[in-house]
Design a protein around this motif. Structure first.
Motif, PDB file in Angstrom:
ATOM      1  N   UNK A   1       0.843  -1.208   0.000  1.00 45.45           N
ATOM      2  CA  UNK A   1       0.000   0.000   0.000  1.00 45.45           C
ATOM      3  C   UNK A   1       0.874   1.252   0.000  1.00 45.45           C
ATOM      4  N   UNK A   2       1.941   1.252   0.778  1.00 47.55           N
ATOM      5  CA  UNK A   2       2.868   2.377   0.795  1.00 47.55           C
ATOM      6  C   UNK A   2       3.454   2.592  -0.599  1.00 47.55           C
ATOM      7  N   UNK A   3       3.844   1.508  -1.228  1.00 48.96           N
ATOM      8  CA  UNK A   3       4.398   1.602  -2.591  1.00 48.96           C
ATOM      9  C   UNK A   3       3.370   2.195  -3.549  1.00 48.96           C
ATOM     10  N   UNK A   4       2.112   1.840  -3.383  1.00 48.80           N
ATOM     11  CA  UNK A   4       1.051   2.376  -4.236  1.00 48.80           C
ATOM     12  C   UNK A   4       0.968   3.897  -4.090  1.00 48.80           C
TER      13      UNK A   4
ATOM     14  N   UNK B   1      14.410  -0.571   7.393  1.00 52.34           N
ATOM     15  CA  UNK B   1      14.269  -0.870   5.965  1.00 52.34           C
ATOM     16  C   UNK B   1      13.145  -0.046   5.337  1.00 52.34           C
ATOM     17  N   UNK B   2      11.991  -0.027   5.995  1.00 56.67           N
ATOM     18  CA  UNK B   2      10.845   0.715   5.462  1.00 56.67           C
ATOM     19  C   UNK B   2      11.129   2.214   5.452  1.00 56.67           C
TER      20      UNK B   2
ATOM     21  N   UNK C   1      12.451   7.065   2.417  1.00 57.76           N
ATOM     22  CA  UNK C   1      13.312   8.236   2.232  1.00 57.76           C
ATOM     23  C   UNK C   1      13.885   8.296   0.820  1.00 57.76           C
ATOM     24  N   UNK C   2      14.277   7.143   0.279  1.00 61.53           N
ATOM     25  CA  UNK C   2      14.810   7.115  -1.086  1.00 61.53           C
ATOM     26  C   UNK C   2      13.764   7.552  -2.098  1.00 61.53           C
ATOM     27  N   UNK C   3      12.506   7.206  -1.854  1.00 64.17           N
ATOM     28  CA  UNK C   3      11.432   7.535  -2.793  1.00 64.17           C
ATOM     29  C   UNK C   3      10.852   8.933  -2.557  1.00 64.17           C
ATOM     30  N   UNK C   4      11.051   9.474  -1.380  1.00 62.45           N
ATOM     31  CA  UNK C   4      10.483  10.774  -1.033  1.00 62.45           C
ATOM     32  C   UNK C   4      11.215  11.885  -1.776  1.00 62.45           C
TER      33      UNK C   4
ATOM     34  N   UNK D   1       9.194  16.730   3.990  1.00 57.27           N
ATOM     35  CA  UNK D   1       8.554  15.507   4.480  1.00 57.27           C
ATOM     36  C   UNK D   1       9.561  14.634   5.226  1.00 57.27           C
ATOM     37  N   UNK D   2      10.775  14.589   4.733  1.00 51.32           N
ATOM     38  CA  UNK D   2      11.827  13.821   5.420  1.00 51.32           C
ATOM     39  C   UNK D   2      12.078  14.426   6.800  1.00 51.32           C
ATOM     40  N   UNK D   3      12.134  15.761   6.863  1.00 52.82           N
ATOM     41  CA  UNK D   3      12.336  16.424   8.148  1.00 52.82           C
ATOM     42  C   UNK D   3      11.166  16.162   9.088  1.00 52.82           C
TER      43      UNK D   3
END
Length: 137
Positions: free
Chosen positions: A60-63, A109-110, A115-118, A123-125
């Motif tokens: 769902x997160x990937x979606x 991992x999640x 973070x890599x996709x953001x 949002x990271x902060x």
């Protein structure tokens, strides 16, 4: 689309927690050890079961990420992380003894995958602040 935009991280956290809490240690015992086709290591099967329970949430997160719903993806990720943290700190299930390091490992991992996709530094902060504050507790 409106359905996808309604992401309550507390609700997701509860769903993650209960998905993990529902795993019965007896199911692990039934699916590991000496089997008809050989031997299945119980600790390996336990990790697989943990990952299988999380799979609907990571999918769902990937979606959300694939649909570029950045804010929703952030909130969904927060829910997953909080659910993992809650399971790690609160669960007293016997199954948890077989996956002692899994909550922390999957948490990292999640978080790292998100973070890599953001694409938004704010949002990271926000996520880092959320984690630093104890995951909204």
């Amino acid at each position: 689309m409106e359905y996808l935009r309604d992401v309550d991280f507390e609700k997701i956290a509860s769903q993650v927690y209960y998905a993990l809490e529902r795993i019965e240690v007896e199911d692990l015992w039934d699916q590991s050890g000496r089997m008809r086709d050989g031997y299945v290591e119980p600790s390996e099967r336990a990790w697989e079961m943990f990952e299988e329970a999380l799979e609907p949430f990571t999918n769902e997160l990937k979606k959300y990420l694939d649909l570029s719903l950045d804010n929703e993806a952030k909130n969904y990720c927060m829910g997953i992380l909080k659910g993992l943290h809650r399971f790690d700190k609160e669960s007293t299930s016997q199954f948890k003894d077989w996956v002692e390091d899994a909550p922390d490992e999957f948490f990292e991992r999640i978080l790292n995958d998100w973070k890599k996709a953001c694409k938004k530094p704010e949002h990271i902060q926000e996520m880092e602040d959320f984690i630093e504050r104890g995951l909204g507790n």
